[in-house]
Design an enzyme around this catalytic site. Structure first.
Site, short mmCIF file in Angstrom:
data_model
loop_
_atom_site.label_atom_id
_atom_site.label_comp_id
_atom_site.label_asym_id
_atom_site.label_seq_id
_atom_site.Cartn_x
_atom_site.Cartn_y
_atom_site.Cartn_z
N ASP A 545 0.83 -1.19 0.00
CA ASP A 545 0.00 0.00 0.00
C ASP A 545 0.88 1.25 0.00
OD1 ASP A 545 -2.61 1.40 0.38
OD2 ASP A 545 -1.65 2.00 2.26
N HIS A 548 4.68 3.98 -3.52
CA HIS A 548 5.52 5.06 -4.05
C HIS A 548 6.00 6.01 -2.96
CE1 HIS A 548 1.31 6.25 -4.09
NE2 HIS A 548 1.72 7.48 -3.86
N ASP A 646 -10.41 1.49 -5.01
CA ASP A 646 -10.29 2.95 -4.91
C ASP A 646 -11.12 3.66 -5.96
OD1 ASP A 646 -8.46 2.94 -2.77
OD2 ASP A 646 -6.80 2.53 -4.13
#
Length: 1556
Positions: A545, A548, A646
């Site tokens: 999760d 980045h 999402d």
């Protein structure tokens, strides 16, 4: 058992490949090879892929040792190092070029990613047999077969109800479930805000029974074993819930105001804005036009006026400025104390207070004293001086403070702007939530910091909590910074993200502060390691999760721990770096196997189709790639979701009619697929990870279930079950090829093709990105043409709205739209379809699929197969191709072998091919082929151009460019699909020649089957035939050559194939007939195919000078070029008889003591070159030395065409026979006595450009020095033979480089000949030891020794220019030949100095400059079409005045090697250094020959190795002379350390890789 796949990674010096993605599979081999820049370096390579049986440790590297598959001692082009891949993960390699092992000294580095083998069987129950066993036991789930469904774990309810709710995924055909975190959630109830990472959430145990991780593990195992469903969950490293108990116990784990005091100003900004939001909600600013309900841009405009006023009251700049009075006071005290100055800085600047207290920043006092405690003009006392210094210092401090204030004002301005922008989205924008009333629960913007409730009060009281022990409990929240560099931590001290309000905050979670290593925050690292290991122990995969934003070093550490627990861990992530290179860096460092991709990102069906094609599979009809091939960069493997958790619902973003066709298109992608729970049930809203608290319904099989259950009739569940089953079977059964066809603006057809069976599955889907006005609308869609027949309609479905049902959101269970249904049918005969009609073509080979009832939301899936005739044709092609044996199996990567089929046929045919046949089969340029008179020339590909060769090499050169790129749209592929012209050409051109007719018939037979193969597959199978045949035929050619070639390096073999390339029989360029009285063996004969020919004619092979300009007719055979090339192309390759015939044939043409320049079959020879005879003599010498009993040639018969200089040509072979040694003696005698003559037929008939004086020739010997001489200023008798031809530029008839006199290379060649003949005379092999000459007016006998000694005595006197004197004459390339063939003429030191100077002045990448760049005539770029008035370049006048000639490079390198060896005795190390320099130089030639469609080296290049259009791209002497360099390298005693290391260890080596 499948053939092991090998991928070759070529190392280039200085290459950092960390941002390039290379993917491999377990059981494969990674092979490293040396690139051009590393050929001479002591390269060592290291990798952290562990040895078998060892545990992976990221920082532990093993050296990978080099091996060599050839007998070459010095050539590194075949040297390789291998790693057998047996574990999954990401592995780093680095290499050094200085012989060291230290990583910081690396000359290049990169990663390779190995995918896991995911099994349904728990790790502790798996068979622990041979890990290299590639047999598929059906228990593994390959990545392309994954169908994953995401569930929000919190919506599964109590743990004892999970199974029923998860059964929905299994029944719908998913084989992997993605669980959002199963741990206890924080107070926000967000699925990703974890309160306790180490325990199962207690909400799943509402009763007496308390469940834990062991229960979850048991369920996961049951699902895998009984349902064949794997499990995956998230790892959340970046943050933890605000109310995590352990965070209060260990506040050092967060970014708090004690360990991160630089955040204090940002916290105060947060306090100010929080109070402002509360004040707005309380109506404090209503009187100013800002009410508690914010819903207009006017309200936002008012905020922009009020907020600067508020911030002005809080003097934010004081956190960064100095107290001017206090600092000036300290300054004055320092002056009074005469404080000593120590280290200072170049200029004065504010030093930030590390605790960020108001006005507590300072400056460096030593620097201040140095700059401002200085004498002041006009002061009369010390007090006045001090006062003046302090005033100047005060001004500077005030200036510095203003800078800080201005800087901060900019930050606050951005912060206010971002705050208002966030408020606009939340309260004003139509696409935002539009909360309306501002409240504490719904503030204008969420906070950036969390603090204990007791800390809240006024802004001033909250500021007081920023200092002391209370500061450690004020922590920064996590979030996301749009467009930020993911490699930079936005909470680091040098960032202003929190201050400028650039964060999209997650107010329920604190950002975690790991530091750089475990020692920086021991508790946090240990806590998260346990969390990771427990997760890896239970689940088959993990989703990273917020990957980045996770520090790379943290994720590396955690995933290393995870893979120790679960070696075949499947790792996925969603990256938002916005840069493919950064994505690759994350994948490389973390070993991410798949990146999550979203179908909802597509804006129309065309884009969705593009994504389907992009995310996996190769094109239909792809080329069969060799099993040993380059390791190419690849794109990230996709886990392709129709909707992620999402995403908003497609019902909201597109239309409900699009949900099934888009899901169907996703299922046709050759990659992993995924979906979100609720998609299949047509849930019309976003199932929010934070706010949603209803439960999923459980599975049931009965009709009309209540709201707590669902069955297959809900939404598109039944259709999705079929799509998932289809996706799995396509991946499992090898349907790896994909074709996407956009039939209309909303209709997409996708084909998945199996390259082994050639069965296909075709899906046609009509999308609906916008809700259709008429759901029953039909329009004409372009038909789809299928090769073969439609076997069945696997599935078809229509999507309809059902009247009488309305959607009502259930309060307890998540429910979907009840008023839409999917009507589907499976396994139908084509004629039973209600959506399409199929029509067979007249020849029954194709089927046309016409959509008749494809309404919006409809999908039809067809299974197609080839017609039986096509299947039989493919079987026959495969059987015939199998005759190539293991070569073909290696090439294809699979067995296409029928054990009952005769395998010897093709090899038997090839084994009978002679060198002449091989030249015809593999090469022959256009003019050579046309000279045969059979109507064939080079095959022309429309839209692309003609092949460079008529033989297989021409075809393979083009295919070799197409195959690696899989460029099926290339004009050659189009030509193959459109007709059978090229296959017919290949067979027919061979059939017309008796010696190649059998091979032509073999090709005709296989091509007769190929024509019945479906046209889209023709390029694939044609390439397989061509490549396999070429490999076998080429290997046969190499086996006929010398040991030096057979056992040599690939580079040597590529060059040696020039022997076959340039040496052939061309009907209009025959050599003169040999004497019928020569010794055995006699020359070959062929049937005379000329117009009036009868019987057999002599077919002695000739050497072409170059292609395509010097290939046939009178331009083919050049005496000079032939004998410069003969040693390399014929003697080194072991083709002694061809060399013998050529020597004798040219010897028969001796006239005027010379051999012809242009042979023109002897009868049309021109005697205008002075050097050919000397190269001929050198070739005879080489022949005698290199061939067993080679001196026997000296008394072989030469049939003289011109028994006297004035005699007409003799056409009767053997009429005037002469022994070769007599011919040799005549040549020497004519030079010794001198001769002047005029060319026969002088004038325009033989040369339209030469002046009349140019036809006058002279040869002789300067007996005062022993040098041969000749020519005049109007002719050019050496290899620099360019004659001007431009009237406009007035250079016509003027030689560009006349070189009349004693050319240096001819002097050297003559010295070599004299030395050798003297030796031959001593051994009785040559009857003469002298010539008769007029010396000083008297005739006398001059022995060869005397002649040679004369040259020896005078050579350096005349040709050596001392480095102490500025030379008037430039270095000449001819000296290289002299220094090699007659090295005794040179003082080694002088020779070496000359070679060093030449290296600096003349050496280019491939060739040698033919003039010093400082010379006024130097023009390095050759253009024969130049029609300018510049005499230096017009009509290519500069041919030899600058361009870089390749053949000279060979002699230069050989000379350098020779003298380095001589001088190495006095200067140890010079030889090794020279060898390394030569090897580095030769890498450019290796690359050039590999990249050339001619598979050759050019005649010359322009400046600095640039391509020259008018140069021959293939030149015999270029290839020959470079091959001689390789041969000389092999003869030196030194050996390459890389190859020796492998052989000393006795390692087995791989088979040689052939680049076709």
């Amino acid at each position: 058992m499948p053939v092991k796949q090998v991928r070759v990674l070529t190392l280039d010096g200085g290459a950092n490949n960390e941002h390039i993605l290379y993917k491999l599979q377990k059981g494969w081999v990674l092979r490293f090879a040396l690139g051009p820049t590393l050929q001479a370096s002591p390269v060592r390579i290291f990798c952290n892929h562990p040895k078998k049986g060892e545990v992976f440790k990221r920082d532990v590297y093993q050296e990978v040792h080099w091996k060599c598959p050839t007998e070459s001692k010095v050539d590194r082009h075949d040297v390789y190092a291998e790693i057998n891949i047996y574990i999954a993960g990401s592995f780093k390699y680095y290499f050094t070029a200085d012989g060291s092992s230290v990583q910081r000294n690396c000359d290049g580095q990169g990663y390779f990613l190995v995918d896991p083998k995911i099994s349904f069987t728990p790790m502790d129950e798996r068979n622990r047999g041979d890990e290299d066993d590639d047999e598929d036991d059906g228990d593994e789930l390959t990545l392309d077969c994954i169908q994953c469904q995401t569930v929000l774990t919190k919506l599964l309810g109590p743990f004892d109800q999970w199974e029923g709710r998860l059964q929905v995924a299994m029944e719908t055909g998913y084989n992997m479930i993605h669980f959002t975190p199963i741990q206890e959630l924080g107070q926000s109830n967000s699925a990703y805000s974890l309160r306790d990472q180490l325990h199962l959430s207690p909400v799943y145990s509402p009763g007496d029974k308390k469940y834990d991780y062991k229960d979850v593990e048991a369920l996961v195992k049951k699902m895998a074993k009984e349902w064949k469903v794997l499990s995956l969950t998230d790892l959340v490293y970046n943050h933890t819930a605000n109310d995590s108990p352990w965070l209060k116990e260990h506040p050092e784990c967060g970014y708090n105001l004690q360990n991160s005091p630089y955040l204090k100003p940002a916290y105060l900004v947060d306090c100010i804005l929080r109070h402002f939001s509360l004040d707005v909600g309380g109506g404090k600013f209503t009187h100013r036009g800002l009410p508690h309900i914010v819903d207009s841009n006017q309200h936002l405009e008012m905020m922009s006026h009020i907020l600067p006023e508020i911030f002005g009251q809080h003097r934010m700049h004081e956190f960064y400025t100095v107290d001017v009075n206090a600092v000036v006071k300290d300054f004055r005290r320092a002056i009074l104390e005469n404080r000593q100055i120590h280290v200072t800085k170049p200029f004065l600047e504010i030093i930030q207070d590390p605790e960020y207290r108001r006005n507590m920043s300072t400056v460096d006092m030593d620097t201040a004293l140095r700059i401002y405690n200085t004498d002041r003009p006009g002061v009369t006392s010390r007090d006045e001086r001090i006062k003046a210094c302090c005033e100047e210092f005060r001004k500077k401090l005030e200036e510095l403070n203003k800078r800080k204030m201005s800087e901060l004002a900019g930050h606050i301005e951005v912060a206010i702007s971002n705050f208002i922008a966030n408020a606009k989205y939340r309260f004003v924008d139509g696409h935002g939530p539009r909360y309306g009333e501002v409240t504490e629960k719904n503030p204008l913007m969420y906070n950036y910091f969390v603090a204990p409730d007791g800390y809240h009060g006024t802004v001033e009281s909250e500021e007081a909590t920023m200092y002391g022990d209370t500061a450690q409990y004020i922590m920064a929240v996590n979030g996301w910074v749009m467009g930020d560099d993911p490699l930079r931590n936005f909470a680091d001290p040098d960032r202003t993200v929190y201050l400028r309000r650039e964060l999209l905050p997650w107010g329920d979670s604190c950002k975690l502060r790991y530091g750089k290593k475990p020692e920086d925050c021991p508790f946090l690292w240990e806590h998260m390691r346990k969390y990771t290991e427990e997760t890896a122990r239970i689940f088959h995969g993990v989703r990273l999760d917020n990957c980045h934003s996770t520090p790379l070093w943290v994720a590396e550490y955690m995933l290393d721990a995870a893979r120790k627990v679960q070696p075949d861990l499947y790792v996925v992530a969603e990256l938002f770096t916005g840069n493919e290179g950064l994505d690759n860096l994350f994948m490389n460092k973390l070993g991410i196997n798949s990146l999550i991709r979203e179908a909802l990102s597509a804006h129309d069906s065309h884009e969705l189709g593009r994504l389907v094609h992009k995310f996996g599979g190769t094109s239909v009809g792809s080329f069969i790639q060799p099993r040993v091939r380059p390791l190419l960069p690849c794109t990230a493997h996709a886990l392709f979701f129709d909707q992620t958790h999402d995403n908003e619902s497609p019902v909201e973003k597109r239309s409900v009619y699009d949900m099934f066709p888009s899901a169907a298109l996703v299922s046709m992608a050759c990659c992993a697929s995924g979906s979100n729970r609720g998609y299949d049930q047509l849930v019309p809203h976003h199932i929010h990870v934070v706010t949603e608290d209803r439960l999923y319904p459980s599975w049931c099989t009965w009709d009309l279930p209540d709201s707590s259950h669902m069955n297959k009739t809900f939404g598109i569940t039944e259709g999705k079950r079929y799509l998932n089953r289809l996706h799995y079977n396509l991946g499992k059964n090898g349907f790896t090829e994909v074709f996407v066809d956009q039939l209309s603006h909303d209709t997409v057809a996708v084909t998945r093709h199996n390259p082994l069976s050639h069965d296909s599955v075709l899906m046609i889907a009509r999308t609906a990105f916008h809700k259709p006005d008429n759901p029953n609308h039909l329009y004409q869609v372009r038909p789809v043409t299928v090769e073969g027949q439609v076997e069945e309609v696997l599935f078809e479905a229509s999507f309809k709205e059902t009247k009488g049902y309305d959607y009502v959101k259930n309060e307890e269970y998540i429910n979907g739209l009840p008023n839409y249904c999917l009507t589907s049918r499976e396994n139908l005969r084509p004629e039973q379809s209600q959506i399409v009609h199929t029509y067979l073509s007249e020849d029954d080979n194709r089927t046309q699929v016409v959509c008749t009832q494809l309404t919006p939301g409809s999908v039809v899936i067809l299974r197609t197969s080839l017609h039986q005739k096509a299947k039989d044709a493919i079987k026959d092609v495969r059987q015939r191709v199998s005759q190539f044996g293991y070569l073909m199996r290696s090439y294809s990567g699979r067995t296409m072998f029928d054990e009952n089929f005769d395998k010897s046929n093709f090899h038997s045919i090839v084994s009978r091919l002679s060198f002449s046949d091989l030249n015809r089969v593999l090469y022959r340029c256009d003019s050579e082929e046309r000279a045969d008179g059979n109507g064939f020339g080079s095959y022309d590909v429309p839209g692309c151009g003609a092949f460079v060769y008529c033989g297989l090499r021409g075809v393979l050169s083009m295919l070799g460019e197409i195959r690696p790129k899989n460029d099926l749209g290339h004009p050659l592929c189009n030509n193959l699909r459109e007709g059978d012209w090229l296959p017919a050409y290949i067979a027919n051109r061979l059939k017309v020649h008796p010696s190649t007719a059998d091979l032509g018939n073999w090709f005709e037979q296989i091509f007769s089957s190929l024509k019945h193969v479906p046209r889209f597959l023709i390029p694939c199978y044609f390439d397989a035939i061509m490549a396999g045949a070429y490999v076998v035929i080429r290997n046969h050619a190499l086996q006929l050559m010398s040991d030096f070639v057979r056992d040599g390096s690939s580079f040597a073999q590529y060059l040696a194939m020039g022997s076959v390339e340039f040496c052939g029989f061309v009907a209009d360029a025959k050599l003169p007939h040999l004497s019928p009285n020569i010794k055995q063996p006699k020359p070959p004969t062929v049937e005379d195919q000329s117009k009036d020919g009868e019987g057999m004619v002599e077919a002695t092979l000739s050497l072409a000078a170059g292609f395509p300009h010097f290939a046939s007719g009178y331009m083919r055979s050049w005496g000079r070029d032939t004998f410069i090339s003969l040693r390399g192309l014929l003697l080194l390759t072991g083709r002694f008889q061809e060399a013998r015939y050529i020597i004798l044939a040219y010897g028969g043409c001796l006239r005027h003591g010379l051999l012809p320049n242009l042979l023109s079959e002897g009868s049309g020879a021109r005697y205008n070159c002075r050097d050919a005879v000397w190269w001929w003599l050198q070739s005879i010498q080489d022949y005698c030395k290199m061939v067993e009993n080679g001196t026997d040639i000296l008394d072989d018969k030469v049939s003289r065409l011109y028994p006297t200089d004035d005699a007409p040509v003799t056409t009767e072979p053997g009429k005037y026979d002469q022994l070769l040694y007599d011919v040799i003696q005549e040549a020497l005698q004519r030079h010794a006595e001198g001769l002047k003559y005029r060319e026969r037929n002088a004038g325009l008939a033989i040369d339209s450009n030469m002046s009349d004086q140019g036809f006058d020739n002279e040869i002789g010997v300067r007996w005062d020095k022993g040098f041969i001489f000749g020519g005049n200023q109007w002719n050019c008798g050496t290899w620099m033979d360019k004659m001007g031809s431009s009237e406009r530029a007035d250079n016509k008839g003027k030689p560009a480089t006349p070189r009349n006199g004693s050319a240096v290379e001819l002097v050297g060649l003559s010295k070599s000949a004299l030395r050798w003949l003297q030796e031959m005379h001593k051994t009785g092999k040559y009857p003469y030891n002298s010539v008769s000459a007029f010396v000083e007016g008297q005739e006398k006998e001059v022995t060869y020794k005397e002649w040679g000694d004369l040259i020896q005595e005078n050579f350096e006197k005349c040709y050596w220019i001392s480095t102490m004197v500025e030379p008037e004459n430039e270095s000449h390339p001819g000296a290289y030949q002299s220094s090699y063939h007659a090295p005794e003429l040179f003082t080694p030191k002088n020779a070496w100095n000359a070679l060093v100077e030449v290296t600096e002045l003349l050496q280019g990448p491939l060739g040698m400059k033919t003039l010093d760049p400082k010379d006024w005539s130097y023009c390095p770029d050759y253009n024969n079409a130049d029609d300018s008035s510049d005499p230096k370049v017009a009509h290519g006048f500069n041919y030899h005045n600058g361009p870089e000639w390749v053949w000279i490079m060979g002699y230069f390198l050989r000379a350098k090697l020779h003298f380095a060896k001589v001088l190495d005795k006095d200067r140890p190390g010079r030889l090794r250094q020279t060898v390394n320099e030569i090897k580095t130089c030769l890498t450019k030639h290796y690359a050039a020959i590999l990249h050339s469609p001619w598979r050759s080296l050019p005649e010359l290049t322009n400046n600095n190795g640039n391509y020259c259009r008018d140069s021959c791209p293939a030149q015999a002497w270029s290839v020959a002379c470079i091959l001689e360099v390789l041969y000389d390298l092999e003869q030196i005693a030194d050996t390459d350390e890389l190859g020796v290391r492998a052989k000393q260890k006795g390692d087995q080596v791989a088979e040689r890789t052939i680049n076709v």
